[in-house]
Design a protein around this motif. Structure first.
Motif, mmCIF file in Angstrom:
data_model
loop_
_atom_site.group_PDB
_atom_site.id
_atom_site.type_symbol
_atom_site.label_atom_id
_atom_site.label_comp_id
_atom_site.label_asym_id
_atom_site.label_seq_id
_atom_site.Cartn_x
_atom_site.Cartn_y
_atom_site.Cartn_z
ATOM 1 N N CYS A 132 43.680 37.560 49.830
ATOM 2 C CA CYS A 132 44.213 38.432 48.862
ATOM 3 C C CYS A 132 43.165 39.514 48.525
ATOM 4 O O CYS A 132 42.267 39.275 48.262
ATOM 5 C CB CYS A 132 44.627 37.702 47.633
ATOM 6 S SG CYS A 132 44.720 38.723 46.122
ATOM 7 N N SER A 133 43.673 41.003 48.786
ATOM 8 C CA SER A 133 42.567 42.042 48.528
ATOM 9 C C SER A 133 42.708 42.119 46.784
ATOM 10 O O SER A 133 43.771 42.113 46.247
ATOM 11 C CB SER A 133 43.123 43.172 48.849
ATOM 12 O OG SER A 133 42.977 43.452 50.530
ATOM 13 N N ALA A 134 41.691 42.475 46.301
ATOM 14 C CA ALA A 134 41.582 42.440 44.734
ATOM 15 C C ALA A 134 40.435 44.063 44.681
ATOM 16 O O ALA A 134 39.579 44.289 45.097
ATOM 17 C CB ALA A 134 40.654 41.379 44.049
ATOM 18 N N ILE A 135 41.410 44.883 43.833
ATOM 19 C CA ILE A 135 40.808 46.226 43.620
ATOM 20 C C ILE A 135 40.714 46.265 42.155
ATOM 21 O O ILE A 135 41.775 46.023 41.407
ATOM 22 C CB ILE A 135 41.729 47.669 44.010
ATOM 23 C CG1 ILE A 135 42.001 47.141 45.385
ATOM 24 C CG2 ILE A 135 41.245 48.638 43.382
ATOM 25 C CD1 ILE A 135 41.151 47.537 46.599
ATOM 26 N N THR A 136 39.593 46.411 41.457
ATOM 27 C CA THR A 136 39.240 46.464 40.001
ATOM 28 C C THR A 136 38.468 47.752 39.641
ATOM 29 O O THR A 136 37.740 48.162 40.543
ATOM 30 C CB THR A 136 38.570 45.310 39.523
ATOM 31 O OG1 THR A 136 38.391 45.339 38.292
ATOM 32 C CG2 THR A 136 37.028 45.317 40.319
ATOM 33 N N THR A 137 38.798 48.244 38.477
ATOM 34 C CA THR A 137 38.220 49.530 38.050
ATOM 35 C C THR A 137 37.318 49.009 36.692
ATOM 36 O O THR A 137 36.859 49.784 35.904
ATOM 37 C CB THR A 137 39.101 50.677 37.465
ATOM 38 O OG1 THR A 137 40.190 50.138 36.796
ATOM 39 C CG2 THR A 137 39.428 51.065 38.862
ATOM 40 N N GLU A 138 37.263 47.528 36.396
ATOM 41 C CA GLU A 138 36.181 46.960 35.587
ATOM 42 C C GLU A 138 34.803 47.422 35.721
ATOM 43 O O GLU A 138 34.201 47.510 36.807
ATOM 44 C CB GLU A 138 36.543 45.422 35.599
ATOM 45 C CG GLU A 138 37.615 44.944 35.148
ATOM 46 C CD GLU A 138 37.884 44.794 33.822
ATOM 47 O OE1 GLU A 138 36.882 44.942 32.858
ATOM 48 O OE2 GLU A 138 39.089 44.797 32.958
ATOM 49 N N GLY A 139 34.179 47.690 34.418
ATOM 50 C CA GLY A 139 32.846 48.130 34.554
ATOM 51 C C GLY A 139 32.141 46.811 34.153
ATOM 52 O O GLY A 139 32.503 46.594 33.031
ATOM 53 N N ALA A 140 30.840 46.533 34.536
ATOM 54 C CA ALA A 140 30.268 45.443 33.911
ATOM 55 C C ALA A 140 28.653 45.621 34.359
ATOM 56 O O ALA A 140 28.326 46.321 35.464
ATOM 57 C CB ALA A 140 30.438 44.170 34.410
#
Length: 323
Positions: A132-140
Motif C-alpha cells: 500500500c502506498s502512503a503519501i503524507t504531508t505530516e511534518g515532524a
C-alpha cells in the motif's frame, strides 16, 4: 491490532507513538540495537500543538530490524509501516528474506518512501505481500526519542497501478480502509485514495524541485522563494519535469507551480530530508527523486539538464562509504 513500525526516524516515532497511545500494539524496528535500547530506556515523547504524549519505557517494544523475521514468524503483525528512506529499502528486503509468509497472517506493508522504484523492488522480493502506498504531508522533527509534530498534514493510502499484482481483491481494499480508520483514530487526517499514483507523481515533482536546491544552498524550504535567482532555477526544474510528465501522459490537477511555492511557504522553517542527509553526511535520496526524473526523460529521448546537474552535484557531495 499489531503494527510493526520499521524505521524509528521522525515519521516512524510520530505514527508509532500516536498509534500506541490510541491503544494499538506497536513494535518498533530500528537500524541498530543501540537505537532500540535507547527507545526502551527513554520511552517516546511527542509534542503537539495542544498535547504531549509520553510512551513510558516499560511500554516500548523495540528491536533491531535484524530480528524482525524471527519475531514476525512467531507472532505475525497485522500491518507494517515502512518509514525508512529509499536508501534503506534494500536493507529491509534483506532482513525480510527469511520471513515465513505461509502463516495465517499475510504480510501487508504501507510504504512511506519518497520517489519511485521502491514498490517494484518490494514486489519482486515479496510477491505475495499487499503493498500500500502512503503519501503524507505530516511534518515532524526528532531529537533522539522526542518528536515535535511540526506540521499537521494529510495521509493518503492507496494501491498503485504501477504494480503488476493481479490478485488484488475486495479483501485487500478492505484491509487498507481498516488501516486508514486505525490511523484516523490515532489522530491523523487519513483517507484512502483511488488515484494514489497521481499523488506519488505530485510528491515526486515537489521533492525534485525543492529538496536538491535546499541541499545545495543549505537553506530551509521557505528561503527558496526569497531570491529571484533561486526561483528561476526552481522553475527550470519544474518545466523539465512537466515536459517529461507530458510525454508520459501523467496528468496532475491544479496549478502545480503554485502548489510547489505553497509547500515552500507552508514548510518555510523545515529542513528538507535531503539537506538533513547532506548535513549528517548520509546517503541522500537523490537517486530515487531527481534520478527518477532523469530515467523517465531518457525513455522519451528528452533532456533534463538542470536535474542532471543537480543530481551529479548532490552525488558528488556524498562521502565514500556513507550509510
Amino acid at each position: 491490532m499489531i503494527i510493526d513500525v520499521v524505521g524509528a526516524g521522525s515519521l516512524g516515532l510520530l505514527y508509532g507513538g500516536k498509534l500506541q497511545a490510541s491503544g494499538e500494539s506497536v513494535r518498533f524496528w530500528t537500524r541498530t540495537s543501540v537505537q532500540a535500547n535507547q527507545l526502551k530506556q527513554d520511552g517516546i515523547r511527542i509534542t503537539e500543538k495542544d498535547a504531549e504524549i509520553h510512551i513510558r519505557p516499560a511500554e516500548i517494544q523495540a528491536y533491531p530490524v535484524s530480528q524482525l523475521a524471527n519475531h514476525w514468524n512467531k507472532t505475525p503483525g497485522d500491518w507494517m509501516l515502512l518509514t525508512v528512506k529509499q536508501t534503506h529499502v534494500d536493507d529491509f528486503i534483506e532482513q525480510t528474506a527469511t520471513l515465513t509468509l505461509e502463516t495465517r497472517q499475510p504480510l501487508k506493508i504501507a510504504c512511506y518512501q519518497n520517489g519511485l522504484g521502491h514498490l517494484e523492488k518490494l514486489q519482486t522480493a515479496l510477491p505475495s505481500a499487499l503493498l500500500c502506498s502512503a503519501i503524507t504531508t505530516e511534518g515532524a522533527k526528532r531529537t533522539k526519542c522526542e518528536v515535535d509534530r511540526a506540521g499537521y498534514g494529510k495521509t493518503l493510502l492507496g494501491l498503485s497501478n504501477s504494480l503488476t499484482k493481479t490478485n488484488v481483491g475486495i479483501t485487500d481494499e478492505q484491509q487498507i480502509f481498516t488501516l486508514a480508520r486505525v490511523v484516523q483514530q490515532a489522530g491523523f487526517d487519513c483517507t484512502v485514495s483511488n488515484e494514489i499514483d497521481k499523488l506519488i507523481y505530485r510528491k515526486l515533482l515537489i521533492n525534485a524541485v525543492i529538496n536538491p536546491l535546499t541541499a545545495i544552498w543549505r537553506i530551509p524550504n521557505g528561503e527558496l522563494l526569497h531570491m529571484k535567482e533561486r526561483v528561476g532555477i526552481m522553475h527550470q526544474l519544474y518545466d523539465e519535469a512537466m515536459t517529461v510528465y507530458g510525454a508520459m501522459n501523467v496528468r496532475l490537477e491544479g496549478d502545480l507551480w503554485d502548489q510547489i511555492q505553497g509547500v515552500c511557504r507552508d514548510t518555510a522553517s523545515n529542513t528538507s530530508s535531503m539537506l538533513a542527509d547532506v548535513l549528517h553526511k548520509r546517503k541522500t535520496e537523490v537517486e530515487s527523486i531527481n534520478g527518477s526524473i532523469i530515467r523517465m526523460a531518457k525513455e522519451f529521448n528528452l533532456k533534463v539538464p538542470t536535474h542532471e546537474m543537480l543530481f551529479h552535484l548532490i552525488q558528488g557531495m556524498q562521502s565514500e562509504g556513507v550509510s
